[in-house]
Motif scaffolding. Structure first.
Motif, mmCIF file in Angstrom:
data_model
loop_
_atom_site.group_PDB
_atom_site.id
_atom_site.type_symbol
_atom_site.label_atom_id
_atom_site.label_comp_id
_atom_site.label_asym_id
_atom_site.label_seq_id
_atom_site.Cartn_x
_atom_site.Cartn_y
_atom_site.Cartn_z
ATOM 1 N N GLN A 1 0.997 -0.813 0.222
ATOM 2 C CA GLN A 1 -0.163 0.296 0.107
ATOM 3 C C GLN A 1 0.429 1.405 0.013
ATOM 4 O O GLN A 1 1.698 1.060 0.103
ATOM 5 C CB GLN A 1 -0.844 0.062 1.208
ATOM 6 N N SER A 2 0.175 2.384 -0.639
ATOM 7 C CA SER A 2 1.022 3.495 -0.115
ATOM 8 C C SER A 2 0.748 4.165 0.967
ATOM 9 O O SER A 2 -0.122 3.609 1.740
ATOM 10 C CB SER A 2 0.938 4.536 -1.622
ATOM 11 N N ARG A 3 1.522 5.234 1.128
ATOM 12 C CA ARG A 3 0.832 5.936 2.819
ATOM 13 C C ARG A 3 0.126 6.206 2.621
ATOM 14 O O ARG A 3 -0.558 6.021 3.578
ATOM 15 C CB ARG A 3 1.777 6.689 2.560
ATOM 16 N N LYS A 4 -0.928 6.788 1.350
ATOM 17 C CA LYS A 4 -2.147 7.306 1.495
ATOM 18 C C LYS A 4 -3.414 6.132 1.914
ATOM 19 O O LYS A 4 -4.367 5.842 2.606
ATOM 20 C CB LYS A 4 -2.839 7.793 0.531
ATOM 21 N N SER A 5 -3.364 5.126 1.337
ATOM 22 C CA SER A 5 -3.789 3.927 1.851
ATOM 23 C C SER A 5 -3.595 3.451 2.432
ATOM 24 O O SER A 5 -4.214 2.683 3.667
ATOM 25 C CB SER A 5 -3.865 2.891 0.461
ATOM 26 N N TYR A 6 -1.995 3.083 3.525
ATOM 27 C CA TYR A 6 -1.903 2.773 4.867
ATOM 28 C C TYR A 6 -2.592 3.566 6.293
ATOM 29 O O TYR A 6 -3.262 2.873 6.833
ATOM 30 C CB TYR A 6 -0.200 2.437 4.537
ATOM 31 N N LYS A 7 -2.643 4.742 5.540
ATOM 32 C CA LYS A 7 -3.131 5.703 6.581
ATOM 33 C C LYS A 7 -4.710 4.956 6.870
ATOM 34 O O LYS A 7 -5.448 5.062 7.903
ATOM 35 C CB LYS A 7 -3.452 6.891 6.171
ATOM 36 N N ALA A 8 -5.309 4.945 5.494
ATOM 37 C CA ALA A 8 -7.217 4.295 6.092
ATOM 38 C C ALA A 8 -7.160 2.691 6.792
ATOM 39 O O ALA A 8 -7.657 2.840 7.204
ATOM 40 C CB ALA A 8 -7.831 3.941 4.251
ATOM 41 N N LYS A 9 -5.835 2.168 6.827
ATOM 42 C CA LYS A 9 -6.024 0.776 7.578
ATOM 43 C C LYS A 9 -5.453 1.580 9.187
ATOM 44 O O LYS A 9 -6.619 1.066 10.156
ATOM 45 C CB LYS A 9 -4.440 0.106 7.500
ATOM 46 N N PHE A 10 -4.992 2.526 9.359
ATOM 47 C CA PHE A 10 -4.784 3.166 10.811
ATOM 48 C C PHE A 10 -6.262 4.295 11.427
ATOM 49 O O PHE A 10 -6.893 3.762 12.263
ATOM 50 C CB PHE A 10 -3.748 4.585 11.297
ATOM 51 N N ASP A 11 -6.758 4.707 10.620
ATOM 52 C CA ASP A 11 -7.973 5.199 10.289
ATOM 53 C C ASP A 11 -8.883 4.015 10.983
ATOM 54 O O ASP A 11 -10.407 4.142 11.367
ATOM 55 C CB ASP A 11 -8.805 5.886 9.426
ATOM 56 N N LYS A 12 -8.892 2.537 10.194
ATOM 57 C CA LYS A 12 -10.043 1.314 10.244
ATOM 58 C C LYS A 12 -9.613 0.776 11.187
ATOM 59 O O LYS A 12 -10.906 0.651 12.412
ATOM 60 C CB LYS A 12 -9.701 0.548 9.211
ATOM 61 N N LEU A 13 -8.781 1.411 12.543
ATOM 62 C CA LEU A 13 -8.280 0.619 13.161
ATOM 63 C C LEU A 13 -8.490 1.113 14.311
ATOM 64 O O LEU A 13 -8.722 0.953 15.905
ATOM 65 C CB LEU A 13 -6.493 -0.387 13.063
ATOM 66 N N GLY A 14 -8.809 2.828 14.023
ATOM 67 C CA GLY A 14 -8.621 3.510 15.028
ATOM 68 C C GLY A 14 -7.438 4.384 16.088
ATOM 69 O O GLY A 14 -7.715 4.406 16.691
ATOM 70 N N VAL A 15 -6.357 4.391 14.910
ATOM 71 C CA VAL A 15 -5.611 4.293 15.903
ATOM 72 C C VAL A 15 -4.528 5.884 14.594
ATOM 73 O O VAL A 15 -4.965 5.537 13.713
ATOM 74 C CB VAL A 15 -4.056 3.379 15.102
ATOM 75 N N GLU A 16 -4.760 7.546 15.377
ATOM 76 C CA GLU A 16 -4.123 8.005 14.690
ATOM 77 C C GLU A 16 -2.899 8.409 13.987
ATOM 78 O O GLU A 16 -2.124 7.699 14.927
ATOM 79 C CB GLU A 16 -4.174 9.194 16.410
#
Lengths: 298, 298
Positions: free
Chosen positions: B62-77
């Motif tokens: 994943q790119s950094r942008k798509s990886y950020k979506a994973k953080f969001d989904k898991l509720g990690v800032e």
């Protein structure tokens, strides 16, 4: 020091010394679907003067039976019991050396040649050409139920290799230290008429990298293939010569088995590697440009 | 000798010593899609007391942008400029260190994350997710016209890896000694919530095996990733700690960069490898069971 052959006298002496001639195929008799010039005539001549001719190939994409069809298509005389492939040798290794239990299965990363040879030896298998493992769909361990009867993973050249096969093979080996890890052969590349492609060794590499250990390789240069030949044919190693194009498979195979060796330069190995300033440590007994050179005797 | 942390006083001292905290993600913050217990709270606490938090992952799917979506989904800032992935580092390496010419292309064995990061850096590419290279149809060099503008092959984890991609990548490298051979990272395995799968190193292995040489690996433990971080963030290596679950990537990466290191045991490395009778030669400064242990401070 390898002897470079070039005169009729050289070839006459060679033919007089050896009764049994083992030939590698790709790069020796043909390149892809193109015959090496003179190969057919030389093989016919050797048969005519009473020599035994055998074919010893690491190619595991085809069974001996399908491989015979290739000889037929190219107009080269060959009989199934003269052909020894690494898929056959692997199947024989499983059934004889490992006494692979009838209730166990082999997970195959490979093509129909391996499946046919396993079937002939009465060994059950999965993977291989099975449609569910020939897919680029995402693979998840969550949705996979491993077959507990898998007792070996066998890898060969697989032009349908994919992440599902790599993952299943890896998991069978990772989760069960008793699971045998075999490869038909370790050839890193595969010669075609239009250039090199990744070989069986390359297809096994993802699994061995993930696992951190190497498979037991059955084909040349390992001795297993020679054991298979010995089980079917009588020959005197002192009067037997292995003809091949690869130093690290064919020539090593001949030397490991106490045979004489003839390197041809129509395949992988370049003359420089034998006679150059930094020669390979694997030294064939004889070198000639092409198997077709023996036409000097005809 | 690594210090094993277990008391509130240990964790208090740790937090006092370091201003910048670099976190590996898989095996540290989560396993697949399952958060490590306490990870969210600990990250929020570190931010609250004024620490800089950065995420350094070898995951190049994943790119950094798509990886950020994973953080969001898991509720990690997390913020995109806090995330450093090996696909991003590889794209930056190509554009800065190699000054990759605008008229050249990268042949990608990998997924959309690599493509997105290359696109962001203005680098042209082929392969990757292109439909014609995501196929199990037979590949022949006879029917393929190589693109003469390919100047690099970049490999990452590719769950659609197949013989066509392996063959094209191999041929680009074989036919042009000037062609750069890069890998996002060398991780041999890839941890998922349901077990290990082959990693980026395994996906590059067929090509390096066929070619007989290894790619230049950009991700951890190589220093290229740290150069990328330094270009965006100021930090004092003496007051910076790398938190990871792998000795040969995360901990080596921290040590190579002059950072302190904290090993967690929620991922690849087992306690035995650090404190057992045959410990690894890579010694972290600190070891704790889980990042969640720092909840002792909250």
């Amino acid at each position: 020091m390898a002897q470079k052959l070039s005169t009729e006298a050289h070839y006459k002496s060679l033919v007089d010394q050896y009764d049994t001639w083992l030939f590698d195929c790709d790069g020796v008799l043909w390149e892809g679907n193109r015959l090496i010039s003179g190969a057919t005539e030389v093989l016919a001549y050797l048969r005519k003067i009473g020599k035994s001719v055998l074919f010893v190939t690491n190619n595991a994409t085809q069974s001996r039976k399908s491989y015979k069809a290739k000889f037929d298509k190219l107009g080269v005389e060959a009989h199934v019991d003269e052909i020894f492939g690494s898929a056959y040798a692997a199947a024989v290794y499983l059934s004889t050396v490992l006494s692979f239990p009838k209730d166990k299965k082999v997970y195959v990363v490979g093509m129909s040649g391996i499946e046919e040879e396993l079937r002939e030896e009465g060994i059950s298998f999965l993977g291989g050409t099975a449609p569910e493992d020939n897919t680029l769909a995402p693979f998840s361990l969550e949705h996979w139920t491993p077959d507990p009867s898998v007792g070996a993973v066998l890898c060969g050249l697989d032009t349908s290799v994919n992440y599902t096969k790599m993952s299943k093979a890896f998991q069978y080996l990772l989760s069960n230290p008793e699971c045998n890890f075999l490869a038909t052969n370790g050839d890193s590349t595969y010669p075609t008429a239009h250039g090199l492609l990744p070989g069986a060794g390359a297809c096994a590499a993802p699994i061995s990298t993930a696992l951190g250990r190497e498979p037991l390789s059955i084909g040349k240069p390992a001795g297993t293939m020679l054991e298979c030949i010995k089980a079917k044919h009588n020959f005197d190693p002192k009067r037997t010569i292995m003809v091949g194009d690869r130093l690290n498979t064919d020539i090593e195979f001949g030397k490991n088995g106490g045979l004489s060796t003839l390197l041809v330069l129509t395949g992988i190995t370049k003359e420089q590697e034998v006679f150059g300033p930094k020669p390979s440590s694997t030294v064939p007994d004889f070198v000639t440009q092409s198997i077709g050179d023996l036409r000097a005797l005809i």
